[in-house]
Design a protein around this motif. Sequence first.
Motif, PDB file in Angstrom:
ATOM      1  N   LEU A  14      42.040   0.961  -9.355  1.00 24.91           N
ATOM      2  CA  LEU A  14      40.797   0.199  -9.437  1.00 24.91           C
ATOM      3  C   LEU A  14      40.856  -0.828 -10.570  1.00 24.91           C
ATOM      4  N   ALA A  15      41.400  -0.421 -11.711  1.00 25.34           N
ATOM      5  CA  ALA A  15      41.542  -1.346 -12.843  1.00 25.34           C
ATOM      6  C   ALA A  15      42.468  -2.500 -12.479  1.00 25.34           C
ATOM      7  N   GLY A  16      43.583  -2.192 -11.827  1.00 26.15           N
ATOM      8  CA  GLY A  16      44.512  -3.241 -11.399  1.00 26.15           C
ATOM      9  C   GLY A  16      43.891  -4.177 -10.391  1.00 26.15           C
ATOM     10  N   TRP A  17      43.094  -3.630  -9.480  1.00 23.05           N
ATOM     11  CA  TRP A  17      42.429  -4.458  -8.468  1.00 23.05           C
ATOM     12  C   TRP A  17      41.422  -5.399  -9.127  1.00 23.05           C
ATOM     13  N   ILE A  18      40.630  -4.860 -10.058  1.00 22.14           N
ATOM     14  CA  ILE A  18      39.645  -5.690 -10.768  1.00 22.14           C
ATOM     15  C   ILE A  18      40.364  -6.801 -11.536  1.00 22.14           C
ATOM     16  N   ALA A  19      41.442  -6.439 -12.229  1.00 18.92           N
ATOM     17  CA  ALA A  19      42.199  -7.433 -12.998  1.00 18.92           C
ATOM     18  C   ALA A  19      42.803  -8.495 -12.090  1.00 18.92           C
ATOM     19  N   SER A  20      43.337  -8.075 -10.945  1.00 20.28           N
ATOM     20  CA  SER A  20      43.947  -9.057 -10.037  1.00 20.28           C
ATOM     21  C   SER A  20      42.896 -10.011  -9.486  1.00 20.28           C
ATOM     22  N   ARG A  21      41.680  -9.529  -9.282  1.00 12.60           N
ATOM     23  CA  ARG A  21      40.590 -10.402  -8.826  1.00 12.60           C
ATOM     24  C   ARG A  21      40.160 -11.361  -9.929  1.00 12.60           C
ATOM     25  N   MET A  22      40.065 -10.853 -11.160  1.00 16.68           N
ATOM     26  CA  MET A  22      39.632 -11.691 -12.272  1.00 16.68           C
ATOM     27  C   MET A  22      40.664 -12.763 -12.605  1.00 16.68           C
ATOM     28  N   MET A  23      41.936 -12.427 -12.443  1.00 19.38           N
ATOM     29  CA  MET A  23      43.021 -13.358 -12.788  1.00 19.38           C
ATOM     30  C   MET A  23      43.551 -14.107 -11.564  1.00 19.38           C
ATOM     31  N   ASP A  24      42.947 -13.886 -10.404  1.00 16.01           N
ATOM     32  CA  ASP A  24      43.366 -14.498  -9.146  1.00 16.01           C
ATOM     33  C   ASP A  24      44.860 -14.272  -8.893  1.00 16.01           C
ATOM     34  N   GLY A  28      49.598  -6.683  -4.284  1.00 17.32           N
ATOM     35  CA  GLY A  28      49.234  -5.679  -3.304  1.00 17.32           C
ATOM     36  C   GLY A  28      48.694  -4.428  -3.981  1.00 17.32           C
ATOM     37  N   ILE A  29      48.312  -3.454  -3.171  1.00 17.88           N
ATOM     38  CA  ILE A  29      47.710  -2.230  -3.688  1.00 17.88           C
ATOM     39  C   ILE A  29      48.659  -1.468  -4.612  1.00 17.88           C
ATOM     40  N   PHE A  30      49.946  -1.401  -4.256  1.00 11.30           N
ATOM     41  CA  PHE A  30      50.910  -0.690  -5.095  1.00 11.30           C
ATOM     42  C   PHE A  30      51.036  -1.366  -6.454  1.00 11.30           C
ATOM     43  N   MET A  31      51.130  -2.670  -6.472  1.00 11.07           N
ATOM     44  CA  MET A  31      51.240  -3.401  -7.743  1.00 11.07           C
ATOM     45  C   MET A  31      49.946  -3.292  -8.542  1.00 11.07           C
ATOM     46  N   ASN A  32      48.787  -3.244  -7.868  1.00 11.76           N
ATOM     47  CA  ASN A  32      47.522  -3.046  -8.573  1.00 11.76           C
ATOM     48  C   ASN A  32      47.522  -1.727  -9.324  1.00 11.76           C
ATOM     49  N   ILE A  33      48.007  -0.663  -8.665  1.00 13.68           N
ATOM     50  CA  ILE A  33      48.057   0.649  -9.302  1.00 13.68           C
ATOM     51  C   ILE A  33      48.987   0.605 -10.507  1.00 13.68           C
ATOM     52  N   ILE A  34      50.160  -0.001 -10.316  1.00 11.77           N
ATOM     53  CA  ILE A  34      51.133  -0.097 -11.407  1.00 11.77           C
ATOM     54  C   ILE A  34      50.555  -0.893 -12.575  1.00 11.77           C
ATOM     55  N   LEU A  35      49.950  -2.048 -12.276  1.00 12.79           N
ATOM     56  CA  LEU A  35      49.354  -2.873 -13.339  1.00 12.79           C
ATOM     57  C   LEU A  35      48.269  -2.114 -14.088  1.00 12.79           C
ATOM     58  N   GLY A  36      47.422  -1.404 -13.359  1.00  4.70           N
ATOM     59  CA  GLY A  36      46.330  -0.670 -13.998  1.00  4.70           C
ATOM     60  C   GLY A  36      46.821   0.456 -14.885  1.00  4.70           C
ATOM     61  N   ILE A  37      47.800   1.228 -14.393  1.00  8.97           N
ATOM     62  CA  ILE A  37      48.314   2.358 -15.174  1.00  8.97           C
ATOM     63  C   ILE A  37      49.094   1.876 -16.388  1.00  8.97           C
ATOM     64  N   ILE A  38      50.006   0.938 -16.180  1.00 10.38           N
ATOM     65  CA  ILE A  38      50.788   0.414 -17.302  1.00 10.38           C
ATOM     66  C   ILE A  38      49.885  -0.345 -18.275  1.00 10.38           C
ATOM     67  N   GLY A  39      48.949  -1.108 -17.732  1.00 10.73           N
ATOM     68  CA  GLY A  39      48.009  -1.839 -18.586  1.00 10.73           C
ATOM     69  C   GLY A  39      47.192  -0.905 -19.460  1.00 10.73           C
ATOM     70  N   ALA A  40      46.718   0.199 -18.887  1.00  8.15           N
ATOM     71  CA  ALA A  40      45.954   1.176 -19.667  1.00  8.15           C
ATOM     72  C   ALA A  40      46.834   1.791 -20.750  1.00  8.15           C
ATOM     73  N   PHE A  41      48.072   2.121 -20.396  1.00  3.85           N
ATOM     74  CA  PHE A  41      48.990   2.711 -21.368  1.00  3.85           C
ATOM     75  C   PHE A  41      49.260   1.747 -22.521  1.00  3.85           C
TER      76      PHE A  41
END
Length: 80
Positions: A14-24, A28-41
């Motif tokens: 969800l965090a990755g999806w929100i970020a991808s929308r904000m940053m245009d 994809g969904i897999f990269m959103n999950i990766i971005l959100g988890i790594i970004g949080a870490f």
Amino acid sequence: MGLGLIASIIVGGLAGWIASRMMDAKTGIFMNIILGIIGAFVLNLILSLLGIYAANSWLPQLIVGTFGAILLIWVTRKLR
């Protein structure tokens, strides 16, 4: 009590999806999950070095994950 693995994946996605929308970002969904988890870490690590700790529940981690994913998208764009 900390977030479980499944909850972390859901919050990270969800965090990755929100970020991808904000940053245009066209991710994809897999990269959103990766971005959100790594970004949080990454952002939790940076904040802990500054003596700031986000509560270990879904809302603070969603906020930290979103901003961490935004940071990762921004850095990736600057490096290209």
